[in-house]
Scaffold this motif. Sequence first.
Motif, mmCIF file in Angstrom:
data_model
loop_
_atom_site.group_PDB
_atom_site.id
_atom_site.type_symbol
_atom_site.label_atom_id
_atom_site.label_comp_id
_atom_site.label_asym_id
_atom_site.label_seq_id
_atom_site.Cartn_x
_atom_site.Cartn_y
_atom_site.Cartn_z
ATOM 1 N N VAL A 838 0.874 -1.177 0.000
ATOM 2 C CA VAL A 838 0.000 0.000 0.000
ATOM 3 C C VAL A 838 0.911 1.227 0.000
ATOM 4 O O VAL A 838 1.437 1.620 1.054
ATOM 5 C CB VAL A 838 -0.943 0.015 1.219
ATOM 6 N N PRO A 839 1.168 1.843 -1.181
ATOM 7 C CA PRO A 839 2.090 2.989 -1.231
ATOM 8 C C PRO A 839 1.598 4.158 -0.386
ATOM 9 O O PRO A 839 0.403 4.444 -0.322
ATOM 10 C CB PRO A 839 2.109 3.349 -2.721
ATOM 11 N N GLN A 840 2.562 4.839 0.257
ATOM 12 C CA GLN A 840 2.263 5.993 1.112
ATOM 13 C C GLN A 840 3.062 7.200 0.619
ATOM 14 O O GLN A 840 4.230 7.067 0.241
ATOM 15 C CB GLN A 840 2.644 5.699 2.570
ATOM 16 N N THR A 841 2.438 8.348 0.607
ATOM 17 C CA THR A 841 3.132 9.573 0.216
ATOM 18 C C THR A 841 3.125 10.540 1.383
ATOM 19 O O THR A 841 2.311 10.429 2.307
ATOM 20 C CB THR A 841 2.453 10.229 -0.998
ATOM 21 N N SER A 842 4.044 11.503 1.322
ATOM 22 C CA SER A 842 4.163 12.435 2.445
ATOM 23 C C SER A 842 4.290 13.877 1.985
ATOM 24 O O SER A 842 4.816 14.713 2.694
ATOM 25 C CB SER A 842 5.395 12.069 3.298
ATOM 26 N N GLY A 843 3.835 14.173 0.763
ATOM 27 C CA GLY A 843 3.921 15.534 0.253
ATOM 28 C C GLY A 843 2.933 16.455 0.929
ATOM 29 O O GLY A 843 2.066 16.021 1.709
ATOM 30 N N PRO A 844 3.039 17.747 0.639
ATOM 31 C CA PRO A 844 2.158 18.731 1.293
ATOM 32 C C PRO A 844 0.679 18.525 0.981
ATOM 33 O O PRO A 844 -0.180 18.924 1.766
ATOM 34 C CB PRO A 844 2.661 20.073 0.743
ATOM 35 N N SER A 845 0.384 17.903 -0.158
ATOM 36 C CA SER A 845 -1.024 17.690 -0.520
ATOM 37 C C SER A 845 -1.517 16.297 -0.157
ATOM 38 O O SER A 845 -2.669 15.955 -0.416
ATOM 39 C CB SER A 845 -1.204 17.917 -2.035
ATOM 40 N N SER A 846 -0.656 15.469 0.446
ATOM 41 C CA SER A 846 -1.050 14.097 0.793
ATOM 42 C C SER A 846 -2.018 14.102 1.967
ATOM 43 O O SER A 846 -1.855 14.862 2.926
ATOM 44 C CB SER A 846 0.183 13.261 1.130
ATOM 45 N N ILE A 847 -3.007 13.251 1.878
ATOM 46 C CA ILE A 847 -3.989 13.094 2.949
ATOM 47 C C ILE A 847 -4.042 11.624 3.341
ATOM 48 O O ILE A 847 -4.216 10.745 2.496
ATOM 49 C CB ILE A 847 -5.399 13.558 2.496
ATOM 50 N N ALA A 848 -3.877 11.357 4.641
ATOM 51 C CA ALA A 848 -3.996 9.995 5.157
ATOM 52 C C ALA A 848 -5.199 9.934 6.079
ATOM 53 O O ALA A 848 -5.559 10.914 6.733
ATOM 54 C CB ALA A 848 -2.731 9.590 5.905
ATOM 55 N N ALA A 849 -5.839 8.778 6.107
ATOM 56 C CA ALA A 849 -7.027 8.629 6.945
ATOM 57 C C ALA A 849 -7.170 7.179 7.373
ATOM 58 O O ALA A 849 -6.754 6.249 6.672
ATOM 59 C CB ALA A 849 -8.275 9.079 6.183
ATOM 60 N N ALA A 850 -7.773 6.994 8.553
ATOM 61 C CA ALA A 850 -8.133 5.650 9.011
ATOM 62 C C ALA A 850 -9.394 5.200 8.297
ATOM 63 O O ALA A 850 -10.276 6.006 7.988
ATOM 64 C CB ALA A 850 -8.355 5.658 10.522
ATOM 65 N N ILE A 851 -9.471 3.897 8.026
ATOM 66 C CA ILE A 851 -10.641 3.323 7.348
ATOM 67 C C ILE A 851 -11.138 2.170 8.203
ATOM 68 O O ILE A 851 -10.432 1.159 8.353
ATOM 69 C CB ILE A 851 -10.274 2.827 5.935
ATOM 70 N N LEU A 852 -12.298 2.338 8.808
ATOM 71 C CA LEU A 852 -12.865 1.322 9.689
ATOM 72 C C LEU A 852 -11.877 0.945 10.802
ATOM 73 O O LEU A 852 -11.705 -0.228 11.142
ATOM 74 C CB LEU A 852 -13.263 0.072 8.888
ATOM 75 N N GLY A 853 -11.197 1.956 11.343
ATOM 76 C CA GLY A 853 -10.322 1.743 12.486
ATOM 77 C C GLY A 853 -8.922 1.303 12.172
ATOM 78 O O GLY A 853 -8.153 0.963 13.076
ATOM 79 N N THR A 854 -8.529 1.314 10.901
ATOM 80 C CA THR A 854 -7.164 0.935 10.555
ATOM 81 C C THR A 854 -6.201 2.069 10.906
ATOM 82 O O THR A 854 -6.607 3.176 11.271
ATOM 83 C CB THR A 854 -7.040 0.652 9.056
ATOM 84 N N GLN A 855 -4.932 1.804 10.779
ATOM 85 C CA GLN A 855 -3.945 2.871 10.889
ATOM 86 C C GLN A 855 -4.147 3.832 9.716
ATOM 87 O O GLN A 855 -4.718 3.460 8.690
ATOM 88 C CB GLN A 855 -2.531 2.290 10.855
ATOM 89 N N PRO A 856 -3.710 5.085 9.829
ATOM 90 C CA PRO A 856 -3.884 6.038 8.721
ATOM 91 C C PRO A 856 -3.169 5.561 7.450
ATOM 92 O O PRO A 856 -2.020 5.128 7.495
ATOM 93 C CB PRO A 856 -3.245 7.321 9.264
ATOM 94 N N LEU A 857 -3.885 5.624 6.349
ATOM 95 C CA LEU A 857 -3.347 5.225 5.052
ATOM 96 C C LEU A 857 -3.554 6.357 4.058
ATOM 97 O O LEU A 857 -4.586 7.036 4.075
ATOM 98 C CB LEU A 857 -4.045 3.958 4.535
ATOM 99 N N THR A 858 -2.570 6.551 3.188
ATOM 100 C CA THR A 858 -2.655 7.640 2.209
ATOM 101 C C THR A 858 -3.782 7.379 1.216
ATOM 102 O O THR A 858 -3.903 6.287 0.646
ATOM 103 C CB THR A 858 -1.335 7.765 1.435
#
Length: 974
Positions: A838-858
């Motif tokens: 599951v690729p993750q990004t960390s740029g200024p426009s990146s948004i991560a969120a939990a889905i049904l209680g998971t850890q935050p994912l981009t």
Amino acid sequence: MTDALTEIHTAALTGMLRGPKPFAKWAALVAEDDFPDIDLSEDAFRKHLAEVGGSLSALWSRRLTKWDFEEQPMWSTAPARTSERRADIYRLLGFDAELRAALNETVEVSTEPRPAVICSDFTPWYTRERAASKAFYWTAYERALRAKGWSEAAIAGLDEASRAVVERLTDPEQEARRQAKGLVVGYVQSGKTANFTGVTAKAIDSGYRLVIILSGTLNLLRAQTQRRLDKELIGQENILRGANPADPDSLVGIDYIGDDEEWPTFLSHGQRPADLNAFNIERLTTRDRDYKSLFQGIGMLEVQKARRGLPLYHPANLHQADARVMVIKKNKSVLTNLVKDLKQLHGRFNELPVLIIDDESDQASINTSNPEKWESGRTTRTAINGLISQLLGLLPRAQYVGYTATPFANVFIDPSDAEDIFPSDFLISLPRPAGYMGVQDFHDFDSSGIAKETHVRDILEKTGDRLQEAMDAYVLTGALKLFRADHGIDSKPFRHHTMLVHQSVRQDDHADLAQRITSMWHNAAYTGVEGHARLAALLHSDFEIHSSSTGPAPSSYDELRPYVFQARQRINRGGNPVIVVNGDTDRYFSQVDLDFDRTPHVWKILVGGTKLSRGFTVEGLTVTYYRRTTRQADTLMQMGRWFGFRPGYRDLVRLYIGRTEPLTKTKTLDLYEAFEAVCRDEENFRAQLTMYAELIDGKKQLRPAEIPPLVSQHLPGLKPSGRNKMFNAELVEVRSPGQWVEPTAYPTRGSELKENTMAWLPALKALSTDFTVLVTVSDTDRRNTPYRAKTAVLSHQKLLDIMSHLTWGRPDLFHPHLAYLKDSSDAGCATDDWALIVPQTSGPSSIAAAILGTQPLTLVQRGRNARGIFNRISGMSHRQSAERIAGLHPLSEDDPEATQLHRPRRGAILLYPVVDSTLGTPSALVTNGSIDPDKVVMAAAFIPAAGQTGKPVPFVRFRTKDKTRRDKAIIEAS
């Protein structure tokens, strides 16, 4: 010495019709009588081979390349166009290592892809010996191509591609009548004319004595095609028909002489071919005259027999007769005249081998009448389709070959209609030719690419319409071409320099736009301070950055400035820089200065586009301004005039394209994304044909009638046949070892999205909390690109459980792949477990969120096309590490964590929490660090383990819907 050596080598190689033989032995036999003292050692061979531009190196370049490209020869089991094939050639010739190295340096092994061929069974007749024994016009065409600068590899590729067509036609000497029907799929503006010219040459050499080429719907295209054939195949002597070029009275009615400056460069046979123990070609049409009833006398259609007691198809008659060639418009009156004349000679064509070539065969030729309105038991045909059907009926030995870059309409023709033009015998997909600018040059399928940055300029609300900038780019690129021509670059490709503006389909809009552009031109101040300042700024901000670093370039705008003046003069010649191209008749086109063949320099801005979108080549096209919307994929694809060959100036090509063009009162269309979607469909279709063209245990995987179910996966809105019919072949399994499978048809209902997210939840909770760093390794001098990801390993059964519980927008698209996944044996997907990425990004426009209680994912955002299907899911730069994990590519020290994840029989999955762009931006949908599962599309791309052992199996498997009618491709729907 060199000439004698070349003569010996030529004679020795000429005798090797059936493949390479011990060269030293053959050369010694040739030299024994005439050159007994000549040095035939390999040292002498190497020495003379090194002579730059020498005849010996040219000879071996032709011969080695021909053997490299030969398909399935008796003398080698190695694939064509590989180093293994070349090694077989050297072994059979008996060459040592030093000579092999010298030849490899002189003649590189071409690795260009081969045509993909899907065909029904056929009787082989076009042997290489037969082709070589009768090759007058093909050999002449080869000479013409070499004179144009074609490489030996390009000529050999055309040789094999045209051979693939001709060998699937019926033997013209065969007693039994048989009509073969086929389709050749090329790319937009990619050289399809060269292929069918090669097919024509080989067909008439082998015995076809009437060739009918259906070319476009306007004389503009027809005349262009006629001239190409006349110049490169038919030749001066057949055009003159014995007339004396120095006697004006004998030249009445003969075209080209006196009004075509390239006449001296037309192919010359030296004498009339009949005087050279060959045969003449009679032209039934000319550059300026389409087919007219009885124009040259109806007897011109009739082929005379040398031996009346034998049928015309007997070799004693066939190879003594002249061939007839006509290039005609797909026009009702023209075709009606031809059909009438053929009917008057009814019965005299039963023995005549005929080839019909239909250029742009998806235009006008398709029967588009509504089956629901047909009378019971009778097929109602549209005008052109009906006339083509009549031609086939009147010419029982006619073969039909269609050519197109947009093939979907052709493969959706009813295969059970024997009088129609479904390609029931073969479908050949031509490879992308070398030097061609296509979709990959304008779209970054790999996120690390620079195609868009180099060539594409977005038209957005915030940018304004950018029309002035596009026109400035046109002037500037013209100046850069003139600068290059003045600094050692071949100027031939710069003869014409054009810009295309295509914004509307309405002719009134074209007139208004042309007037606006003309006004802008005269106010652009290209001779003043303001204009030069704009051009200098554009040179600095664009062309200095993206132009080729290998060619000559001005050191400053001041050095380019004199060439700007020259470019402006050429464009403004005649007082008007603009030509409106939207006429409905040939009369209109005769009034405009748009003859690329007879006009020395066409440097103009063309407004319009539709009339030039089919087959006609817009020469020198460098800047395109495109804002026209359409809902039809093939129409959109044919508008891609910016595709093609741009020798010497491909780095200067620019596409200005609308990104938010009004489609309806409430909807807009991103034309760039629309092109990308259509091109992906096209490329996917071609990739499937290439994959399914492979023989498994010597057996074909597909017949042409089984192609439509594959196509319907990508264009579900197009109906393959009438509503009262359906295809009898249903695709039930697609096997893809080491191949990406990327489903893109996901549901839109929130409840279904939530169910899919729930299905993925166990896998999401298994993801590592630490980051895995994967690396996209550059194969150039660009830097490697790392990216972070959350990873896990899933058992094969766990993945099957997830996939089996997912809901799809189009289940029929994924179920054939699921059937393959269910077989984990070596004969199936050969995969025991899967690396989930599951690729993750960390740029200024990146948004991560939990889905049904998971850890935050981009979260990533993707858009659906007009058919509700995502254009793409995975990032191309993310695929490389996954491919290493799956064993498709060697492991790399630069990507150590992929190496750690790799195991034999392990596949890889790229998983993305996708936000549909129609629902809003990710940031707008995230609340308190979470996103609702009914707002997320859990989208995946997967690649099964590569390199599985075991016996190869077919890539596709079909099921007959009605087992009582297995032999029927289409049946009535129940």
